[in-house]
Design an enzyme around this catalytic site. Sequence first.
Site: not given
Length: 201
Positions: A91-94, A132, A160, A162
Amino acid sequence: MTFNNEPQNENNDNREQIQQLAHHYREILRLLGEDAGREGLLKTPMRVAKAMKVLTRGYEMDAKKVLTDALFKEDYSQMVIVKDIDFFSLCEHHILPFYGKVHVAYIPNGYITGLSKIARVVDIFSHRLQVQERMTLQIKECIEQTLHPLGVMVVVEAKHMCMQMRGVEKQNSITTTSDFSGAFNQAKTRQEFMNLIHSKG
């Protein structure tokens, strides 16, 4: 001589990237309060750097070329389904993993591709920093733009980390995304696909 030098240059570039990544991971360990020089962590920055290169190898691959390299003319116009394709992504956020299964269907319009190539396309897009929703769209668009089928549909089911490790900490939630075009705009065709991917056996 030129032939031998080209791969060597690529290897040198790759080694330089890994060295730079390792340097930054060493600094991250220091900022977290760790001693990057202690025995247990001494090789960790290099290990993580090499792992990240593997986990993001999709940036260096052309998904469309994978499909066109195994493109065959075939007079078949029924649904082709490749289901339960396992994938792992970040995941690019975390920068935490998300993982699950991808189901793909397309209706050929004069051309088919090797079945393993569909799974390869999933592999390429999942080995990038992702969300996703975008990954679902990218897989669909790649097949649509390369094979020009009568329709294509992609469903992704994922867990996920996260959500499991931080924030709401929900261990068993599954996120489902889908995208479709062409013949799959018809609810009956979409439902046929959904019934087939969730059928036993």
